[in-house]
Design an enzyme around this catalytic site. Sequence first.
Site, short mmCIF file in Angstrom:
data_model
loop_
_atom_site.label_atom_id
_atom_site.label_comp_id
_atom_site.label_asym_id
_atom_site.label_seq_id
_atom_site.Cartn_x
_atom_site.Cartn_y
_atom_site.Cartn_z
N TYR A 14 -90.63 -55.25 -62.74
CA TYR A 14 -91.65 -54.39 -63.33
C TYR A 14 -92.71 -55.36 -64.24
O TYR A 14 -93.74 -55.43 -63.98
CB TYR A 14 -91.35 -53.18 -63.92
CG TYR A 14 -92.56 -52.45 -64.19
CD1 TYR A 14 -93.02 -51.56 -63.41
CD2 TYR A 14 -92.79 -52.44 -65.63
CE1 TYR A 14 -94.06 -50.82 -63.76
CE2 TYR A 14 -94.03 -51.70 -65.82
CZ TYR A 14 -94.89 -50.73 -65.08
OH TYR A 14 -95.78 -50.29 -65.53
N HIS B 84 -96.81 -57.31 -63.50
CA HIS B 84 -97.66 -56.99 -64.43
C HIS B 84 -98.23 -58.44 -65.19
O HIS B 84 -99.43 -58.22 -65.82
CB HIS B 84 -97.59 -55.99 -65.53
CG HIS B 84 -97.30 -54.95 -64.98
ND1 HIS B 84 -96.57 -54.18 -64.23
CD2 HIS B 84 -98.52 -53.80 -65.11
CE1 HIS B 84 -96.76 -53.14 -63.83
NE2 HIS B 84 -97.94 -52.58 -64.31
N TYR C 104 -105.23 -50.28 -72.54
CA TYR C 104 -104.44 -49.94 -71.80
C TYR C 104 -103.13 -50.69 -71.89
O TYR C 104 -103.15 -51.92 -72.11
CB TYR C 104 -104.68 -50.13 -70.32
CG TYR C 104 -103.88 -49.73 -69.33
CD1 TYR C 104 -102.67 -48.80 -69.59
CD2 TYR C 104 -104.47 -49.41 -67.98
CE1 TYR C 104 -102.00 -48.47 -68.57
CE2 TYR C 104 -103.50 -48.97 -66.86
CZ TYR C 104 -102.23 -48.52 -67.27
OH TYR C 104 -101.65 -48.10 -66.04
#
Length: 106
Positions: free
Chosen positions: A18, A22, A41
């Site tokens: 994961y 990113h 973010y």
Amino acid sequence: MIRKAFLITAKPGLSMEYQKRHNPIWPELEQTLKDHGVSNYSIFLHEATHSLFGYLEVADEELFLRIAETEVCQRWWKYMTEVLICEEGNAAKAQEDMLSEVFHLD
């Protein structure tokens, strides 16, 4: 600015994948987020539970909601279903629980 937070969960053993997906995120996804008023973010991992806490700020709720209509967002969501817990086996996006703000300090 509207503050938003959510929880998602990585599938067991896939937290590192994961993170890898990113770093970096797709440039076209980053631009789409910015074009839809997203800023500040961050996503945080709780390693023991594989829980991911996301925080973001949006300029306009309606503009933000239109991200879901973009091709790049739909493609990203589908790509991430490989590493995130989903409600259904063939889900278009991961199971996401939105959080309600209970305290804020500037």
